[in-house]
Design a protein around this motif. Structure first.
Motif, short mmCIF file in Angstrom:
data_model
loop_
_atom_site.label_atom_id
_atom_site.label_comp_id
_atom_site.label_asym_id
_atom_site.label_seq_id
_atom_site.Cartn_x
_atom_site.Cartn_y
_atom_site.Cartn_z
N HIS A 177 13.97 -50.13 -10.00
CA HIS A 177 13.01 -51.02 -9.35
C HIS A 177 13.70 -52.08 -8.51
CE1 HIS A 177 10.04 -49.03 -11.81
NE2 HIS A 177 10.66 -49.40 -12.92
N ARG A 178 14.95 -52.38 -8.80
CA ARG A 178 15.67 -53.40 -8.04
C ARG A 178 16.19 -52.87 -6.71
NH1 ARG A 178 15.79 -58.09 -7.66
NH2 ARG A 178 18.04 -58.37 -7.54
N CYS A 179 16.37 -51.58 -6.59
CA CYS A 179 16.95 -51.00 -5.36
C CYS A 179 15.96 -51.13 -4.20
CB CYS A 179 17.31 -49.53 -5.58
SG CYS A 179 18.01 -48.76 -4.09
N PRO A 180 16.36 -51.76 -3.10
CA PRO A 180 15.43 -51.96 -1.99
C PRO A 180 15.08 -50.71 -1.21
CG PRO A 180 17.60 -52.76 -1.41
CD PRO A 180 17.65 -52.42 -2.87
N VAL A 181 15.83 -49.62 -1.40
CA VAL A 181 15.56 -48.39 -0.65
C VAL A 181 15.31 -47.20 -1.56
CG1 VAL A 181 16.73 -49.08 1.46
CG2 VAL A 181 18.07 -48.05 -0.39
N ALA B 277 16.98 -45.74 -3.95
CA ALA B 277 18.09 -44.77 -3.97
C ALA B 277 18.45 -44.32 -5.38
CB ALA B 277 19.33 -45.39 -3.31
N ILE B 278 17.79 -44.88 -6.40
CA ILE B 278 18.13 -44.56 -7.79
C ILE B 278 16.95 -43.86 -8.44
CG2 ILE B 278 18.92 -45.47 -10.01
CD1 ILE B 278 19.94 -47.94 -8.48
N ASN B 279 17.24 -42.77 -9.11
CA ASN B 279 16.22 -41.95 -9.75
C ASN B 279 16.54 -41.82 -11.23
OD1 ASN B 279 15.37 -39.05 -10.74
ND2 ASN B 279 14.03 -39.51 -8.98
N GLU B 280 15.51 -41.85 -12.05
CA GLU B 280 15.69 -41.81 -13.50
C GLU B 280 16.40 -40.54 -13.96
OE1 GLU B 280 13.05 -42.28 -17.61
OE2 GLU B 280 12.06 -42.21 -15.65
N LYS B 281 16.16 -39.42 -13.28
CA LYS B 281 16.73 -38.15 -13.70
C LYS B 281 18.09 -37.87 -13.09
CE LYS B 281 12.27 -35.91 -14.63
NZ LYS B 281 11.39 -34.75 -14.31
N ASP C 27 23.81 -40.98 -0.47
CA ASP C 27 23.46 -40.90 0.95
C ASP C 27 22.52 -42.04 1.34
OD1 ASP C 27 24.97 -38.73 1.54
OD2 ASP C 27 23.35 -37.27 1.50
N ILE C 28 21.45 -42.19 0.57
CA ILE C 28 20.47 -43.23 0.85
C ILE C 28 21.12 -44.60 0.76
CG2 ILE C 28 18.31 -44.29 0.08
CD1 ILE C 28 17.45 -41.54 -0.94
N CYS C 29 21.92 -44.79 -0.28
CA CYS C 29 22.61 -46.07 -0.47
C CYS C 29 23.55 -46.35 0.70
CB CYS C 29 23.39 -46.03 -1.78
SG CYS C 29 24.27 -47.56 -2.18
N ALA C 30 24.30 -45.35 1.14
CA ALA C 30 25.26 -45.53 2.22
C ALA C 30 24.58 -45.91 3.53
CB ALA C 30 26.09 -44.26 2.41
N VAL C 31 23.43 -45.30 3.82
CA VAL C 31 22.69 -45.64 5.04
C VAL C 31 22.27 -47.11 5.01
CG1 VAL C 31 20.55 -45.25 6.32
CG2 VAL C 31 21.89 -43.30 5.50
#
Length: 274
Positions: free
Chosen positions: A216-220, A222-226, A232-236
């Motif tokens: 929930h803290r990630c603004p884009v 990029a983090i998934n529970e599974k 990639d998303i984080c790097a962009v």
């Protein structure tokens, strides 16, 4: 060799050197250190993709054939840095200082530690400062366990810290130590024969409660529970911060305002209580 003397010298430098303060912001608190064996089989496991996709990893004995100890360190960010970065979708100015000027300070620390150890007639290598160090990022989404193309490097500070007993991973792929996840890692490989630490954990995500707060803290998103973090998303997004804040960049939202920010989280607490 007496690790207390070494740690005392390094800690004194960190707490007293003026380069640990940028624009009246103190960046780092006192460090954590752990000591591992350069022949720990887990290093080879990393290279063989048994634990992670790091085929380019240079093993400790390849960095320094006479190595007797791998030293892993963690520098926690101060409350001032962490508090500032809990709000908003973009990295706080304090966090940007901690990420960029903070890394420059760590490089000074690594050089000081190397000089200290060599002064004790112990040859020492800093992988991250070596001409043989390189990393390739943004090659695809990866988890510790994936076999596909992903982030790879000739040396990984986080994995070395895990092997040496400093902490375990979280969903955001940061390493959770007893002083939390918000901070920076560093290492030496040395001939100095320090007493080794033993890992007090057996599972790679042992300290992570899987509470989902970092999701929930990630603004884009990029983090998934599974699957954990999609690099990639984080790097962009990080590239976008570089354009916005150049010459600095950074984010760190998944490391702030979460139960593991500055400690090993209480497994009885829920994400909503963070």
């Amino acid at each position: 060799m007496d690790k207390r003397e070494f740690e005392s010298d390094m800690t004194r430098f960190i707490l007293e050197d003026k380069r640990n303060i940028v624009e009246n912001v103190r960046i780092f608190e006192a460090p954590l250190f752990t000591y591992g064996s350069p022949v720990d089989s887990m290093y080879q496991d990393l290279k063989d993709k048994k634990e992670a996709n790091l085929p380019d990893l240079i093993l400790p004995k390849e960095w320094l054939s006479s190595a007797k100890t791998c030293i892993a360190g963690f520098l926690p960010f101060t409350e001032q840095v962490r508090f500032a970065n809990r709000g908003g979708d973009w990295a706080a100015q304090e966090w940007l200082y901690a990420r960029i000027e903070g890394q420059a300070f760590i490089n000074e620390l690594l050089q000081r530690g190397t000089a200290y150890l060599k002064g004790k007639n112990c040859d020492t290598v800093v992988p991250s400062l070596s001409e043989n160090f390189h990393s390739i990022e943004n090659m695809g989404s990866n988890d510790w366990f994936t076999d596909g193309e992903s982030y790879t490097s000739t040396w990984s500070e986080r994995h070395n810290a895990y092997i040496c007993g400093l902490g375990t991973f979280g969903l955001s792929k940061g390493l959770i130590t007893k002083k939390g996840i918000a901070g920076r890692y560093f290492s030496w490989i040395t001939e100095a024969d320090f007493e080794k630490n033993h890992r007090t954990y057996s599972r790679i995500y042992e300290y992570c409660t899987q509470c989902g707060a970092c999701i929930h803290r990630c603004p884009v998103e990029a983090i998934n529970e599974k699957t954990g973090k999609n690099h990639d998303i984080c790097a962009v997004f990080l590239n976008n911060t570089r354009k916005r804040f150049s010459p600095r960049y950074g984010c760190g939202k998944c490391q702030c305002g979460v139960p593991c920010e500055h400690q090993i989280p209480d497994k009885n607490k829920k994400a909503a209580e963070a």
